[in-house]
Design a protein around this motif. Structure first.
Motif, PDB file in Angstrom:
ATOM      1  N   LYS A  86       2.861 -12.119   7.175  1.00  0.00           N
ATOM      2  CA  LYS A  86       3.322 -10.745   7.389  1.00  0.00           C
ATOM      3  C   LYS A  86       2.979  -9.859   6.192  1.00  0.00           C
ATOM      4  CE  LYS A  86       7.194 -11.639  10.537  1.00  0.00           C
ATOM      5  NZ  LYS A  86       8.661 -11.533  10.727  1.00  0.00           N
ATOM      6  N   LEU A  87       3.117 -10.410   4.986  1.00  0.00           N
ATOM      7  CA  LEU A  87       2.771  -9.647   3.787  1.00  0.00           C
ATOM      8  C   LEU A  87       1.290  -9.311   3.778  1.00  0.00           C
ATOM      9  CD1 LEU A  87       3.717  -8.501   1.065  1.00  0.00           C
ATOM     10  CD2 LEU A  87       3.198 -10.728   0.049  1.00  0.00           C
ATOM     11  N   GLN A  88       0.468 -10.267   4.184  1.00  0.00           N
ATOM     12  CA  GLN A  88      -0.966 -10.033   4.256  1.00  0.00           C
ATOM     13  C   GLN A  88      -1.289  -8.945   5.284  1.00  0.00           C
ATOM     14  OE1 GLN A  88      -3.165 -13.589   5.075  1.00  0.00           O
ATOM     15  NE2 GLN A  88      -5.139 -12.563   5.166  1.00  0.00           N
ATOM     16  N   LYS A  89      -0.637  -9.003   6.434  1.00  0.00           N
ATOM     17  CA  LYS A  89      -0.858  -7.984   7.469  1.00  0.00           C
ATOM     18  C   LYS A  89      -0.394  -6.610   6.993  1.00  0.00           C
ATOM     19  CE  LYS A  89      -0.411 -11.089  11.466  1.00  0.00           C
ATOM     20  NZ  LYS A  89       0.403 -11.406  12.681  1.00  0.00           N
ATOM     21  N   LEU A  90       0.744  -6.578   6.291  1.00  0.00           N
ATOM     22  CA  LEU A  90       1.251  -5.305   5.789  1.00  0.00           C
ATOM     23  C   LEU A  90       0.260  -4.673   4.825  1.00  0.00           C
ATOM     24  CD1 LEU A  90       3.493  -3.204   5.449  1.00  0.00           C
ATOM     25  CD2 LEU A  90       4.525  -4.681   3.715  1.00  0.00           C
ATOM     26  N   GLY A  91      -0.304  -5.494   3.927  1.00  0.00           N
ATOM     27  CA  GLY A  91      -1.294  -4.966   2.988  1.00  0.00           C
ATOM     28  C   GLY A  91      -2.516  -4.415   3.695  1.00  0.00           C
ATOM     29  N   ALA A  92      -2.969  -5.115   4.731  1.00  0.00           N
ATOM     30  CA  ALA A  92      -4.140  -4.653   5.469  1.00  0.00           C
ATOM     31  C   ALA A  92      -3.836  -3.353   6.217  1.00  0.00           C
ATOM     32  CB  ALA A  92      -4.593  -5.737   6.446  1.00  0.00           C
ATOM     33  N   ILE A  93      -2.636  -3.224   6.788  1.00  0.00           N
ATOM     34  CA  ILE A  93      -2.267  -2.011   7.524  1.00  0.00           C
ATOM     35  C   ILE A  93      -2.196  -0.811   6.577  1.00  0.00           C
ATOM     36  CG2 ILE A  93      -0.382  -0.909   8.783  1.00  0.00           C
ATOM     37  CD1 ILE A  93       0.200  -3.640  10.049  1.00  0.00           C
ATOM     38  N   VAL A  94      -1.575  -1.008   5.426  1.00  0.00           N
ATOM     39  CA  VAL A  94      -1.462   0.106   4.467  1.00  0.00           C
ATOM     40  C   VAL A  94      -2.840   0.528   3.985  1.00  0.00           C
ATOM     41  CG1 VAL A  94      -0.614   0.733   2.180  1.00  0.00           C
ATOM     42  CG2 VAL A  94       0.870  -0.528   3.752  1.00  0.00           C
ATOM     43  N   GLN A  95      -3.700  -0.449   3.694  1.00  0.00           N
ATOM     44  CA  GLN A  95      -5.019  -0.137   3.152  1.00  0.00           C
ATOM     45  C   GLN A  95      -5.943   0.487   4.190  1.00  0.00           C
ATOM     46  OE1 GLN A  95      -7.020  -3.531   1.517  1.00  0.00           O
ATOM     47  NE2 GLN A  95      -8.758  -2.355   0.748  1.00  0.00           N
ATOM     48  N   GLN A  96      -5.898  -0.011   5.421  1.00  0.00           N
ATOM     49  CA  GLN A  96      -6.858   0.418   6.425  1.00  0.00           C
ATOM     50  C   GLN A  96      -6.385   1.607   7.258  1.00  0.00           C
ATOM     51  OE1 GLN A  96      -8.259  -2.876   8.813  1.00  0.00           O
ATOM     52  NE2 GLN A  96      -8.351  -4.264   7.073  1.00  0.00           N
ATOM     53  N   TYR A  97      -5.058   1.792   7.365  1.00  0.00           N
ATOM     54  CA  TYR A  97      -4.559   2.827   8.269  1.00  0.00           C
ATOM     55  C   TYR A  97      -3.679   3.861   7.565  1.00  0.00           C
ATOM     56  CZ  TYR A  97      -6.165  -0.504  11.768  1.00  0.00           C
ATOM     57  OH  TYR A  97      -6.929  -1.355  12.504  1.00  0.00           O
ATOM     58  N   VAL A  98      -2.667   3.379   6.837  1.00  0.00           N
ATOM     59  CA  VAL A  98      -1.713   4.323   6.268  1.00  0.00           C
ATOM     60  C   VAL A  98      -2.368   5.202   5.210  1.00  0.00           C
ATOM     61  CG1 VAL A  98       0.462   4.552   5.016  1.00  0.00           C
ATOM     62  CG2 VAL A  98       0.211   2.784   6.772  1.00  0.00           C
ATOM     63  N   SER A  99      -3.031   4.597   4.243  1.00  0.00           N
ATOM     64  CA  SER A  99      -3.639   5.389   3.152  1.00  0.00           C
ATOM     65  C   SER A  99      -4.720   6.336   3.648  1.00  0.00           C
ATOM     66  CB  SER A  99      -4.193   4.456   2.075  1.00  0.00           C
ATOM     67  OG  SER A  99      -3.150   3.724   1.468  1.00  0.00           O
ATOM     68  N   PRO A 100      -5.697   5.892   4.446  1.00  0.00           N
ATOM     69  CA  PRO A 100      -6.723   6.845   4.904  1.00  0.00           C
ATOM     70  C   PRO A 100      -6.173   7.963   5.780  1.00  0.00           C
ATOM     71  CG  PRO A 100      -7.460   4.557   5.212  1.00  0.00           C
ATOM     72  CD  PRO A 100      -6.001   4.514   4.876  1.00  0.00           C
TER      73      PRO A 100
END
Length: 578
Positions: free
Chosen positions: A471-485
């Motif tokens: 879940k932590l890995q998925k959260l990092g990917a979501i923030v990097q790929q979707y939330v930040s951009p």
């Protein structure tokens, strides 16, 4: 002489059935023997007294089995129930919540894992039914169950070429003698003269069983038991229970579950013209045993290696002084300089052959390095992803077969849930806009329509590993790929990003509560339009991209270089190292 209960099979039918079952069980002796051998290799010599005879320092079978179980049956999947009728959609939503409560109640996660484990070694079988406690409105009610059936206890009509052509299938099991004699489902005439059976852990034909690895062939039981057999007859749609030793029919039940019997099987590879599937472990065994044999040989070679000092000339006192001297000491020595003599050691050709066997084990196992995340396959993440997707082709086929079996099992559980006339459930139904779910009852009066009005499917992704680390890995990917951009677009459309919530989940999933102390939050956020000091960035920036070719640090590249060195080659001639 068999005793026949009323409404059951005739004596002739029962005799023919019993003899056919004995024949089918003899046909399964070879598969059971091979499964026993494979399980012994799987557990190694340190699990039990009757485990593997020889050491297994590189157990590739155990590695592959653990990887596939984690990928195929990490946990029980979630059920999705839909309907094409708009007036039944609320009932479908409640029905879905009710069925999804069952896995936790009956420990379905462990049962599915054992089913997949059985399919890897031979075939996975589960038995689905209802522990009947009563009847109301023409329907039986009680507690549903899903039990794993081992190949040692299972039998089927081996004269059939396909499962839909089988005349029977069933399983053997032990039941406490007192429980049988006191139960109301056993025919009274069949209880006359009935005695407990001597408990044994060998099969009906005296063959060894897999469970004897850790318990031995004989066992001392606390309670007396009796050996029973359930036989499902698809054409008659009845389940017959009788004593194996006494040959007395105890009960005959007509199963009302539509279109399927109580047994569900899982196999990963079909064999043309044959009933039983081809087990993956049977394909891995030869390479695994060869690799372990080579590794044991390499270990013996390493143990036999000796390195000694040879003294030429001098006398015994000089040699003794040399042996006693510590590093940096000065001694009188009148002989020639000692020479280091080495004998034995690992053979380069044998080591190179073992490395090839290890790589082939990963290859025939469906690329275990990629599936298990054991090592990088290439120098780039993109290439690794492409290889992982290709390696997952075999896994996807196995996962599809697993999903089909699991879906059928849930359909049976849903049928028992829907037709139970007395069960009352309490459901927690999430409502948009409410922080807490709405608690509602679900019983017979809340079941609108018929079960044929609903479609059941499986959310295959819900069966995957859902550990906090993932879940932590998925959260990092979501923030990097979707939330930040998308942060500017989120703000333009009136949305806000709850950074505190992100940090709370990071602390929870990483099991590091101190993460919340790394950032200090203001009591009041800055007002809209207020300036916030930001670090000054240069107006112009320059980026330089430099691509450097280096030998690949992958395990395959390292193995290739090692093999070239062992065989006298020059690995430096290949810039990629592979």
């Amino acid at each position: 002489m068999a005793v026949i209960a009323s409404g059951s099979l005739t004596k002739k039918q029962f005799s023919d059935l019993n003899e056919s079952i004995k024949w089918s069980q003899r046909q399964l002796d070879f598969q059971r023997k091979k499964q026993l051998e494979a399980v012994r290799q799987y557990v190694g010599p340190h699990y039990a007294r009757d485990g593997a005879v020889k050491p297994r320092p590189v157990n590739m079978t155990a590695l592959a089995v653990q990887i596939y179980i984690r990928l195929l049956a990490a946990r029980s999947p979630r059920v999705m129930i839909t309907t094409k009728r708009s007036d039944l959609r609320p009932t479908a939503a409640n029905f879905e919540l009710a069925v999804n409560q069952i896995p936790k109640e009956i420990g379905l996660d462990g049962t599915f894992r054992r089913m997949v484990l059985g399919a890897l070694f031979s075939m996975g079988i589960v038995k689905v039914g209802l522990h009947k406690t009563g009847t109301m409105l023409g329907h039986d009610y009680g507690e549903s169950f899903v039990d794993e059936i081992t190949l040692d206890d299972y039998f089927c009509d081996m004269s059939a070429k396909r499962r839909n052509l089988m005349d029977y299938e069933g399983n053997d099991y032990w039941l406490p003698y007192d429980e049988l004699m006191e139960s109301d489902w056993v025919d009274k005439e069949a209880r006359v003269g009935l005695k407990p059976d001597e408990y044994t852990m060998v099969g009906p034909n005296g063959e060894e069983r897999t469970d004897s690895i850790s318990a031995g062939e004989t066992a001392k039981q606390y309670k007396e038991k009796i050996w029973l057999r359930d036989v499902w007859l698809p054409s008659e749609k009845i389940l017959v229970t009788y004593g194996i030793k006494s040959e007395k029919i105890f009960n005959t039940v007509e199963l009302k579950q539509p279109n399927h019997g109580p047994y569900y099987d899982l196999g990963f590879a079909d064999v043309p013209g044959n009933l039983l599937p081809l087990a993956p472990v049977s394909l891995w065994r030869d390479l695994d045993e060869l690799g372990n044999s080579l590794f044991r040989k390499l270990g013996n070679q390493a143990d036999s290696q000796k390195t000694v000092l040879g003294f030429l000339g001098g006398n015994d006192d000089s040699v003794a002084d040399f042996q006693k001297a510590r590093d940096g000491d000065g001694i009188h020595y009148n002989g020639a300089e000692p020479k280091r003599l080495t004998a034995g050691g690992i053979d380069p050709n044998t080591l190179s052959f073992y490395i090839q066997c290890r790589n082939l084990s990963s290859y025939f196992g469906g690329n275990l390095d990629s599936l298990g995340g054991l090592a990088a396959m290439t120098q780039t993440v993109g290439q690794d992803k492409l290889i992982g997707d290709a390696a997952g082709a075999q896994l996807r086929d196995m996962a599809a077969k697993t999903t089909d079996t699991v879906r059928d099992v849930f359909r049976a559980l849903a049928y028992y849930e829907w037709t139970d006339p007395v069960k009352q459930r309490t459901l927690e139904k999430p409502i948009p806009g409410l922080k807490k779910p709405l608690v509602i009852p679900f019983s017979r009066k809340d079941k609108k329509g018929s079960i044929e009005s609903f479609d059941l499917d499986i959310d295959v992704y819900s069966a995957q590993d859902d550990s906090p680390a993932l879940k932590l890995q998925k959260l990092g990917a979501i923030v990097q790929q979707y939330v930040s951009p998308l942060a500017p677009l989120i703000q333009q459309t009136g949305g806000t990003i709850d950074v505190q919530a992100i940090f709370r989940d990071v602390a929870r999933f990483s099991n590091m509560p101190e993460v919340g102390e790394y950032v200090t939050w203001m009591d009041q956020p800055p007002a809209a339009g207020a300036s916030v000091s930001e670090p000054q960035m240069p107006a112009n920036t320059t980026r330089t991209y430099e691509r450097v070719g280096r030998p690949g640090p992958t395990r395959q590249g390292a193995d290739a270089m090692m093999q070239q060195l062992l065989l006298g080659g020059n690995p430096g001639g290949n810039s990629s190292g592979e």
